[in-house]
Design a protein around this motif. Sequence first.
Motif, short mmCIF file in Angstrom:
data_model
loop_
_atom_site.label_atom_id
_atom_site.label_comp_id
_atom_site.label_asym_id
_atom_site.label_seq_id
_atom_site.Cartn_x
_atom_site.Cartn_y
_atom_site.Cartn_z
N ILE A 14 0.76 -1.33 -0.04
CA ILE A 14 0.04 0.06 -0.07
C ILE A 14 0.74 1.21 0.04
O ILE A 14 0.47 2.21 -0.69
CB ILE A 14 -0.98 -0.18 1.17
N GLU A 15 2.02 1.40 0.91
CA GLU A 15 2.86 2.50 0.81
C GLU A 15 3.35 2.76 -0.51
O GLU A 15 3.65 3.87 -1.06
CB GLU A 15 4.02 2.39 1.73
N ASP A 16 3.87 1.40 -1.01
CA ASP A 16 4.31 1.68 -2.59
C ASP A 16 3.43 2.14 -3.65
O ASP A 16 3.62 2.94 -4.48
CB ASP A 16 5.00 0.23 -3.01
N MET A 17 2.32 1.62 -3.35
CA MET A 17 1.18 2.08 -4.29
C MET A 17 1.06 3.71 -4.15
O MET A 17 0.90 4.32 -5.15
CB MET A 17 -0.07 1.39 -4.05
N HIS A 18 0.72 4.08 -2.83
CA HIS A 18 0.65 5.60 -2.73
C HIS A 18 1.64 6.30 -3.01
O HIS A 18 1.49 7.50 -3.67
CB HIS A 18 0.19 5.59 -1.17
N ALA A 19 3.00 5.70 -3.01
CA ALA A 19 4.12 6.69 -3.40
C ALA A 19 4.27 6.59 -4.96
O ALA A 19 4.80 7.72 -5.39
CB ALA A 19 5.47 5.83 -2.78
N HIS A 20 3.69 5.80 -5.65
CA HIS A 20 3.93 5.74 -7.08
C HIS A 20 2.58 5.72 -7.92
O HIS A 20 2.62 4.79 -8.75
CB HIS A 20 4.82 4.49 -7.29
N GLY A 21 1.53 6.48 -7.56
CA GLY A 21 0.39 6.56 -8.59
C GLY A 21 -0.29 5.49 -8.71
O GLY A 21 -1.09 5.24 -9.53
N GLY A 22 -0.22 4.73 -7.46
CA GLY A 22 -1.12 3.18 -7.37
C GLY A 22 -0.43 2.02 -8.12
O GLY A 22 -1.07 0.87 -8.20
N LYS A 23 1.01 2.17 -8.45
CA LYS A 23 1.59 1.21 -9.08
C LYS A 23 2.64 0.50 -8.01
O LYS A 23 3.09 1.28 -7.28
CB LYS A 23 2.36 1.62 -10.40
N VAL A 24 2.54 -0.88 -8.23
CA VAL A 24 3.71 -1.46 -7.09
C VAL A 24 4.89 -1.54 -8.09
O VAL A 24 5.10 -2.04 -9.07
CB VAL A 24 3.18 -2.83 -6.80
#
Length: 142
Positions: A14-24
């Motif tokens: 979730i942190e990765d998604m939030h930091a990258h426009g929803g992408k892992v």
Amino acid sequence: MNNSDPAAFENAIIEDMHAHGGKVTTGPLKGHPLLIMKSRGAKTGDERHAILTYHRDDGDYVVAGTAGGSPMTPSWVHNIRENPEVTIEVANRTYEATATVVEGLERDRLWKEHVAQLPWFGDYPKKTDRRFPMVRLTPAAG
């Protein structure tokens, strides 16, 4: 990402998604189309979340209750049967949506499309005899 602690693993995704426009951008789910679905527990009414791989169909988001091919149906499927009003977060945008478990020929069509777009799902039926529920997430108008 630490796969041995499920909560930490999900929080890192979730942190990765939030930091990258929803992408892992790292780990085993890198590049997968993921959404975060928030639902209410069937018994408790408490908020729950699930990170789900999706494909699109007619403006809706379609997810499969595979639990990675587990013999057990994921608890979120039971929750949405009882409480179909959910919130989905896709590409850092949040939508109110209605979750519908799809049956019959439409379910079969959506499963085939899911596997066509996300080929690794094709291996899951080899792990269990369970028929995977297909769920349509329809964003509210507006």
